[in-house]
Design a protein around this motif. Sequence first.
Motif, short mmCIF file in Angstrom:
data_model
loop_
_atom_site.label_atom_id
_atom_site.label_comp_id
_atom_site.label_asym_id
_atom_site.label_seq_id
_atom_site.Cartn_x
_atom_site.Cartn_y
_atom_site.Cartn_z
N ILE A 120 28.14 121.14 25.27
CA ILE A 120 26.37 121.67 25.16
C ILE A 120 25.97 121.93 23.83
CG2 ILE A 120 27.43 123.55 26.74
CD1 ILE A 120 27.78 125.56 25.26
N LEU A 121 26.35 121.33 22.98
CA LEU A 121 26.15 120.58 21.71
C LEU A 121 24.82 119.35 21.17
CD1 LEU A 121 28.23 121.85 18.52
CD2 LEU A 121 26.26 122.70 18.55
N ALA A 122 23.77 119.78 21.13
CA ALA A 122 23.17 118.87 20.94
C ALA A 122 23.71 117.47 19.65
CB ALA A 122 21.86 119.02 20.58
N PRO A 123 23.20 116.24 20.14
CA PRO A 123 23.52 115.66 18.41
C PRO A 123 23.39 115.78 17.67
CG PRO A 123 23.00 113.92 20.74
CD PRO A 123 23.18 115.87 21.35
N GLY A 124 24.74 116.06 16.95
CA GLY A 124 23.94 116.64 15.22
C GLY A 124 23.80 117.31 15.12
N GLY A 125 24.16 118.70 16.06
CA GLY A 125 24.16 120.21 16.63
C GLY A 125 26.13 120.59 15.44
N THR A 126 25.98 122.25 15.35
CA THR A 126 26.63 122.64 14.54
C THR A 126 27.75 123.64 15.18
OG1 THR A 126 25.51 122.41 12.52
CG2 THR A 126 27.52 123.68 12.56
N LEU A 127 29.02 123.89 15.32
CA LEU A 127 30.23 124.58 15.51
C LEU A 127 30.26 124.67 14.30
CD1 LEU A 127 31.59 126.31 17.72
CD2 LEU A 127 33.08 124.07 16.92
N TRP A 128 30.71 126.49 14.61
CA TRP A 128 30.85 127.42 13.48
C TRP A 128 31.71 128.04 14.42
CZ3 TRP A 128 30.70 132.74 13.01
CH2 TRP A 128 31.20 132.92 11.41
N LEU A 129 32.88 128.52 13.73
CA LEU A 129 33.96 128.72 14.41
C LEU A 129 34.82 129.83 12.98
CD1 LEU A 129 36.29 129.15 16.18
CD2 LEU A 129 37.14 127.06 15.28
N ALA A 130 34.52 131.07 13.64
CA ALA A 130 35.67 132.20 13.01
C ALA A 130 36.50 132.44 13.41
CB ALA A 130 34.22 133.38 12.10
N ALA A 131 37.89 132.56 12.82
CA ALA A 131 38.89 133.11 12.38
C ALA A 131 40.35 133.67 11.47
CB ALA A 131 40.11 131.93 13.10
N LEU A 132 40.78 133.86 12.34
CA LEU A 132 41.86 135.06 11.67
C LEU A 132 42.32 134.31 10.26
CD1 LEU A 132 43.53 137.77 13.39
CD2 LEU A 132 41.39 138.16 11.93
N ASN A 133 42.64 134.72 9.32
CA ASN A 133 43.46 133.57 8.37
C ASN A 133 44.82 134.53 8.50
OD1 ASN A 133 44.72 132.49 5.93
ND2 ASN A 133 43.42 133.16 4.54
N PRO A 134 46.01 133.41 8.22
CA PRO A 134 47.58 133.95 8.80
C PRO A 134 48.14 134.41 7.64
CG PRO A 134 47.54 131.49 9.24
CD PRO A 134 46.13 131.64 9.15
N TRP A 135 47.19 133.32 6.42
CA TRP A 135 48.21 133.42 4.76
C TRP A 135 47.80 134.85 4.50
CZ3 TRP A 135 52.36 131.06 5.75
CH2 TRP A 135 51.81 129.56 6.39
N SER A 136 46.46 135.83 4.79
CA SER A 136 45.83 136.99 4.01
C SER A 136 47.06 138.49 4.12
CB SER A 136 44.23 137.27 5.26
OG SER A 136 43.74 138.34 4.19
N PRO A 137 46.82 138.46 3.24
CA PRO A 137 48.32 139.98 2.69
C PRO A 137 47.29 140.88 4.06
CG PRO A 137 47.07 139.29 0.96
CD PRO A 137 46.51 138.48 1.91
N TYR A 138 45.73 141.23 4.65
CA TYR A 138 45.38 141.74 5.41
C TYR A 138 45.60 141.82 6.80
CZ TYR A 138 40.46 144.50 6.08
OH TYR A 138 39.71 144.24 6.94
N ARG A 139 47.00 141.16 7.34
CA ARG A 139 47.21 140.29 8.48
C ARG A 139 47.77 141.55 8.68
NH1 ARG A 139 49.86 137.37 4.70
NH2 ARG A 139 52.34 137.84 4.75
N ALA A 140 48.59 142.13 7.49
CA ALA A 140 49.43 143.51 7.53
C ALA A 140 48.41 144.59 8.93
CB ALA A 140 49.62 144.57 6.81
N ARG A 141 47.11 144.39 8.74
CA ARG A 141 46.04 145.85 9.44
C ARG A 141 46.12 145.08 10.69
NH1 ARG A 141 44.01 149.03 5.38
NH2 ARG A 141 43.87 147.70 3.45
N TRP A 142 46.28 143.56 11.07
CA TRP A 142 46.09 143.98 12.76
C TRP A 142 47.45 143.27 13.33
CZ3 TRP A 142 44.02 139.57 9.63
CH2 TRP A 142 45.09 138.11 9.44
N GLY A 143 48.38 143.64 12.26
CA GLY A 143 49.65 143.78 12.98
C GLY A 143 49.99 144.06 14.74
#
Length: 248
Positions: A120-143
């Motif tokens: 569905i992206l037009a040629p030259g269009g941008t995909l922005w993908l946000a995800a969780l970082n498995p290396w962050s100490p913050y992962r204890a909050r979503w464990g």
Amino acid sequence: MPPLASSRQSEGPLAWFGSTAGQGLLTVEATSMARVLAGIPAMPWCWLGVPGALPPDVSGGRGVLLRRDGSYPEDIRFAGALRCALPLPLANESFGAVLLQHTLDDGFESDELLGECERILAPGGTLWLAALNPWSPYRARWGRTGLRARVTGAWQASLRRAGFALDSVNLQWLGPRWRMDQGDVGVGMHDWLRVGIALTVSKRVHALAPPTPKHSFRLQGAAHSRVSLRFESLRSEQLRRQAAIMRK
């Protein structure tokens, strides 16, 4: 643009983003999404988010807003501007940007959805993908919530399978490292411990294939020798005939 309302109570792993810990990340991501949309001031865009996340606040009605969570039945995976599953009922090459805000962090069909984003992206269009970082100490909050964080290499492999060129991928780390009120964005040495990652990739325009150059045909080896001998024989015969005519 008004917030996307949901008439159902959010359930499942994605409900974590509606918690205080999840909001500490989503707040930072709003600024990152705004920068992406600022680069396409005249084109429509599509946002696919999670419970607790607010879509970008952009006027003009150019955004298609969809949200998914675990409470929808199997045949309805997204709701908002429309209710649908995959494949998305959206036209090919019709959006200047697609924003995936943690839509895949519960193990959703990543290859299929990323393939739809490329479509569905037009040629030259941008995909922005946000995800969780498995290396962050913050992962204890979503464990123990059921959320699944993937390393950047796994995301890059999924993007490649979807048809995106990996040499156009940009990576940022977003959000707090541990304290929920200290969110930020960066690409420095210590930023890789932040709670979230954002990958930005452009849809490449493939040039038309140039015409195949014509190559001269040359015989080599034994075939070349046989042709040369045949040519010399014909040439000698022609010379003998010319000499006979002149003697007459």
